[in-house]
Design a protein around this motif. Structure first.
Motif, mmCIF file in Angstrom:
data_model
loop_
_atom_site.group_PDB
_atom_site.id
_atom_site.type_symbol
_atom_site.label_atom_id
_atom_site.label_comp_id
_atom_site.label_asym_id
_atom_site.label_seq_id
_atom_site.Cartn_x
_atom_site.Cartn_y
_atom_site.Cartn_z
ATOM 1 N N TYR A 421 1.702 -28.961 -46.389
ATOM 2 C CA TYR A 421 1.470 -28.229 -45.143
ATOM 3 C C TYR A 421 0.544 -29.037 -44.257
ATOM 4 O O TYR A 421 -0.148 -29.952 -44.715
ATOM 5 N N GLY A 422 0.531 -28.675 -42.968
ATOM 6 C CA GLY A 422 -0.434 -29.201 -42.025
ATOM 7 C C GLY A 422 -1.435 -28.116 -41.669
ATOM 8 O O GLY A 422 -1.652 -27.178 -42.436
ATOM 9 N N ILE A 423 -2.025 -28.229 -40.477
ATOM 10 C CA ILE A 423 -3.030 -27.246 -40.071
ATOM 11 C C ILE A 423 -2.619 -26.607 -38.738
ATOM 12 O O ILE A 423 -1.994 -27.240 -37.893
ATOM 13 N N PRO A 424 -2.995 -25.329 -38.549
ATOM 14 C CA PRO A 424 -2.618 -24.635 -37.311
ATOM 15 C C PRO A 424 -3.139 -25.324 -36.057
ATOM 16 O O PRO A 424 -2.471 -25.317 -35.016
ATOM 17 N N GLU A 425 -4.322 -25.926 -36.142
ATOM 18 C CA GLU A 425 -4.916 -26.560 -34.953
ATOM 19 C C GLU A 425 -4.060 -27.696 -34.414
ATOM 20 O O GLU A 425 -4.149 -28.039 -33.237
ATOM 21 N N GLY A 427 -0.606 -27.676 -34.876
ATOM 22 C CA GLY A 427 0.763 -27.222 -34.647
ATOM 23 C C GLY A 427 1.495 -26.689 -35.856
ATOM 24 O O GLY A 427 2.626 -26.201 -35.729
ATOM 25 N N ASP A 428 0.906 -26.775 -37.049
ATOM 26 C CA ASP A 428 1.513 -26.149 -38.228
ATOM 27 C C ASP A 428 1.011 -24.708 -38.268
ATOM 28 O O ASP A 428 0.066 -24.369 -38.985
ATOM 29 N N ALA A 429 1.651 -23.862 -37.504
ATOM 30 C CA ALA A 429 1.104 -22.575 -37.090
ATOM 31 C C ALA A 429 0.699 -21.676 -38.260
ATOM 32 O O ALA A 429 1.254 -21.756 -39.357
ATOM 33 N N LYS A 430 -0.271 -20.786 -37.974
ATOM 34 C CA LYS A 430 -0.648 -19.758 -38.949
ATOM 35 C C LYS A 430 0.562 -18.923 -39.352
ATOM 36 O O LYS A 430 0.579 -18.329 -40.428
ATOM 37 N N TRP A 431 1.543 -18.866 -38.487
ATOM 38 C CA TRP A 431 2.805 -18.161 -38.708
ATOM 39 C C TRP A 431 3.400 -18.501 -40.074
ATOM 40 O O TRP A 431 4.046 -17.668 -40.713
ATOM 41 N N LEU A 432 3.169 -19.723 -40.536
ATOM 42 C CA LEU A 432 3.761 -20.195 -41.795
ATOM 43 C C LEU A 432 3.053 -19.645 -43.030
ATOM 44 O O LEU A 432 3.570 -19.768 -44.137
ATOM 45 N N MET A 467 -7.199 -21.560 -51.081
ATOM 46 C CA MET A 467 -6.793 -22.915 -50.710
ATOM 47 C C MET A 467 -8.000 -23.850 -50.663
ATOM 48 O O MET A 467 -9.055 -23.462 -50.160
ATOM 49 N N PRO A 468 -7.819 -25.052 -51.158
ATOM 50 C CA PRO A 468 -8.908 -26.032 -51.062
ATOM 51 C C PRO A 468 -9.051 -26.510 -49.620
ATOM 52 O O PRO A 468 -8.182 -26.268 -48.780
ATOM 53 N N PRO A 469 -10.125 -27.217 -49.307
ATOM 54 C CA PRO A 469 -10.285 -27.763 -47.950
ATOM 55 C C PRO A 469 -9.136 -28.702 -47.588
ATOM 56 O O PRO A 469 -8.469 -29.274 -48.455
ATOM 57 N N VAL A 470 -8.906 -28.840 -46.292
ATOM 58 C CA VAL A 470 -7.868 -29.742 -45.787
ATOM 59 C C VAL A 470 -8.127 -31.157 -46.308
ATOM 60 O O VAL A 470 -9.270 -31.591 -46.472
ATOM 61 N N HIS A 484 -2.449 -31.560 -45.189
ATOM 62 C CA HIS A 484 -2.968 -32.657 -44.376
ATOM 63 C C HIS A 484 -3.543 -32.128 -43.067
ATOM 64 O O HIS A 484 -3.455 -30.922 -42.771
ATOM 65 N N ASP A 485 -4.136 -32.999 -42.281
ATOM 66 C CA ASP A 485 -4.777 -32.576 -41.036
ATOM 67 C C ASP A 485 -3.902 -32.845 -39.814
ATOM 68 O O ASP A 485 -4.398 -32.969 -38.693
ATOM 69 N N GLY A 486 -2.575 -32.910 -40.031
ATOM 70 C CA GLY A 486 -1.631 -33.070 -38.934
ATOM 71 C C GLY A 486 -0.915 -31.772 -38.616
ATOM 72 O O GLY A 486 -1.338 -30.685 -39.017
ATOM 73 N N GLY A 487 0.211 -31.893 -37.907
ATOM 74 C CA GLY A 487 0.928 -30.724 -37.432
ATOM 75 C C GLY A 487 2.114 -30.331 -38.287
ATOM 76 O O GLY A 487 2.075 -30.450 -39.516
ATOM 77 N N HIS A 488 3.190 -29.893 -37.609
ATOM 78 C CA HIS A 488 4.356 -29.330 -38.287
ATOM 79 C C HIS A 488 5.267 -30.453 -38.768
ATOM 80 O O HIS A 488 6.369 -30.668 -38.252
ATOM 81 N N THR A 489 4.812 -31.161 -39.748
ATOM 82 C CA THR A 489 5.505 -32.325 -40.292
ATOM 83 C C THR A 489 4.913 -32.616 -41.664
ATOM 84 O O THR A 489 3.797 -32.186 -41.967
ATOM 85 N N ASP A 490 5.657 -33.337 -42.477
ATOM 86 C CA ASP A 490 5.091 -33.788 -43.751
ATOM 87 C C ASP A 490 4.785 -35.293 -43.722
ATOM 88 O O ASP A 490 4.359 -35.876 -44.711
ATOM 89 N N ALA A 491 4.979 -35.928 -42.557
ATOM 90 C CA ALA A 491 4.789 -37.374 -42.453
ATOM 91 C C ALA A 491 3.404 -37.845 -42.912
ATOM 92 O O ALA A 491 3.303 -38.855 -43.617
ATOM 93 N N PRO A 492 2.300 -37.140 -42.558
ATOM 94 C CA PRO A 492 0.991 -37.631 -43.008
ATOM 95 C C PRO A 492 0.814 -37.600 -44.525
ATOM 96 O O PRO A 492 -0.096 -38.259 -45.045
ATOM 97 N N ASN A 493 1.652 -36.869 -45.226
ATOM 98 C CA ASN A 493 1.519 -36.786 -46.681
ATOM 99 C C ASN A 493 2.368 -37.817 -47.426
ATOM 100 O O ASN A 493 2.280 -37.907 -48.655
#
Length: 510
Positions: A421-425, A427-432, A467-470, A484-493
């Motif tokens: 997962y990413g983080i809502p800030e 673009g990986d929205a809380k919606w998920l 959940m552990p810290p980002v 990860h600390d990115g958006g709606h993608t798994d690329a940073p992982n």
């Protein structure tokens, strides 16, 4: 003008030789007429089959809307006790791997198929795979062999619907094979198509100008005015001096992996109106679904399994080390694929939300009602029952589901499963509902441990674990989690996934 644009221009002028080889007419009177529904008509038809008079509307993703989704954690668990993954329906505990494989796993598959994703038809037509194009290319500094392969589904029993699965396979040619491959849901394309030599470009331009002038003689005056102009030019070639790319595909190639991109839309349309076409429509001979028929997620997963059939015939591929990957709705499909197709060795499940790794019975962000409304076609028709406010059977909610996503994750065990997962800030929205996914992952861990694999390394108490810290790595076992600390993608992982995958699959680049 680039080459691809030129081809499009030729097509628009009607001077391309690319015409269909299948010119024979089909006597449609011999086959049932395909039903053509709008999304709403198909949705209403399924409601009627199920005896549903009304559905609860799904929440809005806009937090300022009157019907906004719940983001209050104190209200998120109306039925906090999950169905136990290691308890049989008769109340007996699953204490051995044999009981899991022979009794509990089949129980879960039955319920998950019937109530959530749908059953595969008993008879699905065979597929014939054909290599359409083979191209030797460079991706950055890496030489690759890229193959576009097409899987034609036998439609002789119902020729009114045609299904051709489109997949691109890219294998590094600078390592000793066979190599592991990560199959990804997405739009296939050649990564860096080989270009004609300058001499060949000149010959193509000469023929192209003559063809254009023949089609439109007035163009001769224009070409005479600009005699050095070449309509077709070479695309930029690979930059051998560029620094290594952080694109997931290039990271895979650099690590000695190949990748395959399979087009979900070529398997089944991503809408309700298309449910009577695609592979679902072909099997149903153009007729609407029954309540326990498969939805689009299960169809995409079936298509991925058929892509694996092809990869098993490819000598450059290590078919025992093929993984599946997807993000968002394709993250849901990747999880369904890994759960139901045991030949896939590993999975990377990105930002999948409801219908993926997050718990159905959680009321946080995306809801069951979201999937029984606009995205109903992803699921079995029966899933709509759990969004019903008025029906012949009363009303039901996600709390009435006999199964949940922790049990779907458990079906992947003991094979390596990386939840991303990413983080809502970003673009990986809380919606998920990242927390709901973490809870499901925690609850699934007991099955991994039963089967001799490592889970996240914490307790399996999903009611207490948070959940552990980002950017915290939970990658020591076959079940892995990283936000990860990115958006709606798994690329940073990917830079974490690849070494983890190499370790758990015991792969070393040669």
């Amino acid at each position: 003008m680039k080459l691809n644009a030129t081809i499009l221009l030729c097509l628009s002028l009607g001077i391309s030789g690319l015409t269909s080889a299948q010119t024979s007419k089909i006597d449609s009177s011999k086959f049932p007429k395909p039903v053509v529904f709008t999304d709403q008509q198909d949705h209403d038809h399924m409601m009627q089959l199920l005896g549903i008079k009304s559905l609860r509307p799904g929440p809005s993703g806009n937090e300022s809307a009157p019907n906004h989704a719940n983001y209050d954690e104190s209200l998120a668990n109306p039925c906090p006790q999950l169905p136990d993954v290691l308890t049989l329906k008769n109340g007996s505990k699953v204490s051995t791997p044999e009981i899991w494989w022979n009794k509990r796993r089949p129980e879960l598959i039955e319920d998950i198929e019937r109530e959530v994703y749908g059953r595969l038809p008993k008879q699905i037509p065979n597929i014939k795979w054909t290599v359409k194009i083979t191209d030797k290319e460079f991706v950055g500094r890496i030489p690759v062999i890229a193959k576009q392969v097409i899987g034609h589904v036998d439609n002789s029993d119902y020729p009114l619907i045609n299904v051709d699965i489109n997949m691109m396979v890219v294998i590094p040619s600078n390592v000793k094979g066979p190599v592991p491959v990560l199959m990804m849901f997405g739009r296939p394309s050649f990564p860096s198509p080989a270009q004609p030599s300058p001499e060949h470009i000149e010959k193509i331009n000469h023929a192209f100008k003559e063809m254009m002038i023949k089609q439109d003689p007035s163009l001769k005056a224009i070409f005479d005015q600009y005699p050095a102009y070449q309509p077709i030019t070479r695309l930029p070639g690979p930059n051998f001096f560029a620094p290594p790319s952080d694109l997931p595909t290039e990271q895979l190639l650099a690590a000695g992996w190949g990748y395959a991109t399979i087009d979900p839309a070529s398997i089944q349309a991503d809408n309700g109106a298309g449910i009577t076409r695609g592979i679902i429509g072909l099997v149903n001979k153009g007729q609407p679904r029954k309540p326990d028929d498969w939805g689009a997620l299960r169809a995409w997963a079936w298509g991925a399994a058929r892509g694996l059939d092809y990869l098993e015939t490819e000598p450059l591929v290590d078919a025992k080390r093929v993984g599946i990957e997807g993000v968002s709705r394709y993250g849901k499909a990747a999880l369904v694929t890994l759960a139901f197709e045991p030949r896939f060795a590993i999975g990377l499940i990105g930002s999948s939300g409801k219908g993926g790794t997050t718990l159905h019975r959680r009321v946080f962000g995306e809801a069951v009602e979201s999937l029984t409304g606009g995205e109903y076609y992803w699921m079995a028709g029966n899933y709509m029952k759990y969004g019903a406010s008025e029906a012949s059977f009363g009303s039901k909610t996600g709390c009435d589901l006999p199964v949940d996503s922790h049990q779907l994750i458990a079906l992947c065990a003991p094979r390596p499963t990386f939840i991303s997962y990413g983080i809502p800030e970003k673009g990986d929205a809380k919606w998920l509902d990242q927390q709901g996914s973490y809870m499901a992952t925690i609850a699934a861990g007991s099955v991994f441990k039963l089967l001799g694999a490592k889970d996240l390394g914490v307790s399996n108490d999903y009611t207490k674990e948070k959940m552990p810290p980002v950017n915290t790595d939970m990658l020591d076992g076959e079940l892995a989690w990283r936000q990860h600390d990115g958006g709606h993608t798994d690329a940073p992982n990917f830079k974490y996934f690849i070494p983890w995958a190499n370790r758990v699959l015991a792969y070393k680049k040669q």
